[in-house]
Design a protein around this motif. Structure first.
Motif, PDB file in Angstrom:
ATOM      1  N   TYR A   1      46.242  20.267  -7.480  1.00 59.42           N
ATOM      2  CA  TYR A   1      45.062  20.037  -8.309  1.00 59.42           C
ATOM      3  C   TYR A   1      45.408  19.190  -9.536  1.00 59.42           C
ATOM      4  O   TYR A   1      46.439  19.369 -10.169  1.00 59.42           O
ATOM      5  CB  TYR A   1      44.452  21.377  -8.755  1.00 59.42           C
ATOM      6  CG  TYR A   1      43.064  21.210  -9.304  1.00 59.42           C
ATOM      7  CD1 TYR A   1      42.847  21.135 -10.677  1.00 59.42           C
ATOM      8  CD2 TYR A   1      41.980  21.084  -8.443  1.00 59.42           C
ATOM      9  CE1 TYR A   1      41.579  20.952 -11.182  1.00 59.42           C
ATOM     10  CE2 TYR A   1      40.701  20.910  -8.947  1.00 59.42           C
ATOM     11  CZ  TYR A   1      40.512  20.839 -10.313  1.00 59.42           C
ATOM     12  OH  TYR A   1      39.251  20.655 -10.797  1.00 59.42           O
ATOM     13  N   LYS A   2      44.520  18.266  -9.858  1.00 58.37           N
ATOM     14  CA  LYS A   2      44.764  17.336 -10.949  1.00 58.37           C
ATOM     15  C   LYS A   2      44.117  17.832 -12.250  1.00 58.37           C
ATOM     16  O   LYS A   2      43.258  18.697 -12.253  1.00 58.37           O
ATOM     17  CB  LYS A   2      44.199  15.959 -10.599  1.00 58.37           C
ATOM     18  CG  LYS A   2      44.726  15.398  -9.279  1.00 58.37           C
ATOM     19  CD  LYS A   2      46.233  15.153  -9.322  1.00 58.37           C
ATOM     20  CE  LYS A   2      46.716  14.522  -8.033  1.00 58.37           C
ATOM     21  NZ  LYS A   2      48.162  14.299  -8.027  1.00 58.37           N
ATOM     22  N   ASP A   3      44.566  17.209 -13.342  1.00 57.43           N
ATOM     23  CA  ASP A   3      43.943  17.396 -14.650  1.00 57.43           C
ATOM     24  C   ASP A   3      43.988  18.840 -15.145  1.00 57.43           C
ATOM     25  O   ASP A   3      42.987  19.385 -15.610  1.00 57.43           O
ATOM     26  CB  ASP A   3      42.490  16.902 -14.628  1.00 57.43           C
ATOM     27  CG  ASP A   3      42.390  15.436 -14.254  1.00 57.43           C
ATOM     28  OD1 ASP A   3      43.274  14.673 -14.674  1.00 57.43           O
ATOM     29  OD2 ASP A   3      41.446  15.072 -13.542  1.00 57.43           O
TER      30      ASP A   3
ATOM     31  N   LEU B   1      44.595  21.634 -17.808  1.00 59.29           N
ATOM     32  CA  LEU B   1      44.582  21.705 -19.273  1.00 59.29           C
ATOM     33  C   LEU B   1      45.787  22.468 -19.797  1.00 59.29           C
ATOM     34  O   LEU B   1      46.346  22.129 -20.826  1.00 59.29           O
ATOM     35  CB  LEU B   1      43.300  22.388 -19.760  1.00 59.29           C
ATOM     36  CG  LEU B   1      41.998  21.600 -19.692  1.00 59.29           C
ATOM     37  CD1 LEU B   1      40.875  22.392 -20.347  1.00 59.29           C
ATOM     38  CD2 LEU B   1      42.142  20.247 -20.377  1.00 59.29           C
TER      39      LEU B   1
ATOM     40  N   GLU C   1      44.942  28.611 -16.716  1.00 57.88           N
ATOM     41  CA  GLU C   1      44.131  27.401 -16.597  1.00 57.88           C
ATOM     42  C   GLU C   1      42.651  27.684 -16.837  1.00 57.88           C
ATOM     43  O   GLU C   1      41.975  26.956 -17.573  1.00 57.88           O
ATOM     44  CB  GLU C   1      44.339  26.770 -15.222  1.00 57.88           C
ATOM     45  CG  GLU C   1      43.531  25.496 -14.993  1.00 57.88           C
ATOM     46  CD  GLU C   1      43.866  24.381 -15.974  1.00 57.88           C
ATOM     47  OE1 GLU C   1      43.007  23.504 -16.169  1.00 57.88           O
ATOM     48  OE2 GLU C   1      44.981  24.389 -16.551  1.00 57.88           O
TER      49      GLU C   1
ATOM     50  N   ARG D   1      40.036  26.309 -19.841  1.00 58.45           N
ATOM     51  CA  ARG D   1      38.772  25.626 -19.535  1.00 58.45           C
ATOM     52  C   ARG D   1      37.575  26.343 -20.155  1.00 58.45           C
ATOM     53  O   ARG D   1      36.614  25.707 -20.595  1.00 58.45           O
ATOM     54  CB  ARG D   1      38.605  25.515 -18.021  1.00 58.45           C
ATOM     55  CG  ARG D   1      39.649  24.641 -17.361  1.00 58.45           C
ATOM     56  CD  ARG D   1      39.407  24.473 -15.881  1.00 58.45           C
ATOM     57  NE  ARG D   1      40.489  23.718 -15.255  1.00 58.45           N
ATOM     58  CZ  ARG D   1      40.415  23.154 -14.068  1.00 58.45           C
ATOM     59  NH1 ARG D   1      39.304  23.254 -13.356  1.00 58.45           N
ATOM     60  NH2 ARG D   1      41.447  22.494 -13.576  1.00 58.45           N
TER      61      ARG D   1
ATOM     62  N   ARG E   1      46.217  19.525 -30.023  1.00 62.14           N
ATOM     63  CA  ARG E   1      45.904  18.309 -29.272  1.00 62.14           C
ATOM     64  C   ARG E   1      44.854  17.480 -29.997  1.00 62.14           C
ATOM     65  O   ARG E   1      44.934  16.246 -30.041  1.00 62.14           O
ATOM     66  CB  ARG E   1      45.417  18.674 -27.871  1.00 62.14           C
ATOM     67  CG  ARG E   1      46.520  19.142 -26.936  1.00 62.14           C
ATOM     68  CD  ARG E   1      45.946  19.583 -25.601  1.00 62.14           C
ATOM     69  NE  ARG E   1      46.995  19.997 -24.664  1.00 62.14           N
ATOM     70  CZ  ARG E   1      46.755  20.538 -23.476  1.00 62.14           C
ATOM     71  NH1 ARG E   1      45.501  20.713 -23.070  1.00 62.14           N
ATOM     72  NH2 ARG E   1      47.749  20.896 -22.695  1.00 62.14           N
TER      73      ARG E   1
ATOM     74  N   LEU F   1      36.216  17.222 -25.309  1.00 58.07           N
ATOM     75  CA  LEU F   1      36.339  17.412 -23.881  1.00 58.07           C
ATOM     76  C   LEU F   1      34.999  17.209 -23.172  1.00 58.07           C
ATOM     77  O   LEU F   1      34.918  16.614 -22.115  1.00 58.07           O
ATOM     78  CB  LEU F   1      36.869  18.820 -23.577  1.00 58.07           C
ATOM     79  CG  LEU F   1      38.369  19.019 -23.830  1.00 58.07           C
ATOM     80  CD1 LEU F   1      38.715  20.494 -23.802  1.00 58.07           C
ATOM     81  CD2 LEU F   1      39.194  18.284 -22.798  1.00 58.07           C
TER      82      LEU F   1
ATOM     83  N   GLY G   1      34.254  13.641 -22.813  1.00 57.78           N
ATOM     84  CA  GLY G   1      35.091  13.079 -21.763  1.00 57.78           C
ATOM     85  C   GLY G   1      34.515  13.325 -20.396  1.00 57.78           C
ATOM     86  O   GLY G   1      34.611  12.479 -19.498  1.00 57.78           O
ATOM     87  N   ARG G   2      33.868  14.481 -20.186  1.00 53.58           N
ATOM     88  CA  ARG G   2      33.271  14.796 -18.900  1.00 53.58           C
ATOM     89  C   ARG G   2      32.050  13.936 -18.632  1.00 53.58           C
ATOM     90  O   ARG G   2      31.719  13.635 -17.498  1.00 53.58           O
ATOM     91  CB  ARG G   2      32.867  16.279 -18.855  1.00 53.58           C
ATOM     92  CG  ARG G   2      34.043  17.227 -18.928  1.00 53.58           C
ATOM     93  CD  ARG G   2      33.617  18.618 -18.460  1.00 53.58           C
ATOM     94  NE  ARG G   2      32.486  19.145 -19.195  1.00 53.58           N
ATOM     95  CZ  ARG G   2      32.585  19.823 -20.313  1.00 53.58           C
ATOM     96  NH1 ARG G   2      33.760  20.029 -20.870  1.00 53.58           N
ATOM     97  NH2 ARG G   2      31.515  20.302 -20.925  1.00 53.58           N
TER      98      ARG G   2
END
Length: 240
Positions: A4-6, A8, A26, A30, A177, A234, A237-238
């Motif tokens: 799975y990518k991306d 957090l 994870e 999220r 971050r 975030l 970004g979505r």
């Protein structure tokens, strides 16, 4: 799950953890970031497809998150409860209570080894910022405070710390971050605050200890604002 990518949550922090714990970390990130919104239904079937894992670790992860009150368990899944600003402030209240208690014990100890250990961690924080690594800085930041707390060898204080650490760690990670992207100069202030911690412990001066605590905790409003800024970043970004 490795496909799975991306992600957090930093995978290197949990490389040896069970699949259930890795999924909990994870999903927690999220949820706290706002990527998974309040009221979202977390279906075991959908999570199994998304992360390419069996239902057993999913159930483990959901139980962990339910114990933290950020989801509510339902039949065959859960509903996201999330965190409010009040929840975040209360987490920092708990940290303040813990560290105030710990300082009162620290003044009665030989702190020479503790000071050396904290100084090494502080150096690692400086290196992390030099290389623009917010994740490593966050890891060392949490380790710094945990090292102080562990030094008094109090099992029930550690129990409280460990219960609040997962959510707190996620908040710190998201905040750092965001700082790296939007408020890089603020890292100098954070590093300076930790220098005051070390000095307070080294000379066992209660006035400096109070100064260290206030510098770290009186700006909870700013830390909460950082968290919601991270969430908005975030979310944008979505949308793109």
């Amino acid at each position: 799950m490795s496909k799975y990518k991306d992600f957090l949550y930093p995978e290197k922090w949990i490389a040896n953890a069970s699949m259930g714990v890795r999924l909990a970390c994870e999903l927690r990130m999220r949820i706290i970031s706002g990527m998974i919104e309040k009221g979202t239904v977390l279906s075991e079937n959908k999570l199994a497809l998304e992360f390419e894992i069996s239902r057993s670790p999913i159930r483990e992860a959901l139980k962990v998150l339910a114990s933290e009150n950020i989801i509510r368990l339902e039949r065959m899944g859960a509903v996201v409860v999330g965190l409010t600003e009040k929840d975040i402030k209360e987490i920092y209240d708990v940290r303040l209570l813990i560290e105030t208690f710990v300082y009162e014990r620290v003044v009665k100890m030989d702190t020479s080894e503790l000071v050396k250990e904290l100084s090494k961690i502080h150096e690692m924080m400086e290196v992390a910022i030099k290389y623009g690594d917010a994740d490593e800085f966050s890891y060392q930041d949490v380790l710094f405070h945990e090292t102080i707390i562990r030094s008094i060898d109090h099992s029930y204080i550690m129990l409280i710390w460990n219960n609040t650490k997962p959510v707190m760690e996620s908040l710190i990670l998201l905040s750092m971050r965001m700082r790296l992207e939007k408020k890089y100069d603020d890292f100098s202030r954070v590093l300076k605050n930790h220098e005051v911690y070390i000095k307070a412990i080294k000379i066992k001066d209660r006035d400096i200890m109070i100064q260290a605590l206030h510098q770290n905790f009186d700006d909870v409003q700013d830390q909460v604002a950082d968290q919601w800024m991270s969430q908005q970043m975030l979310a944008k970004g979505r949308e793109q």
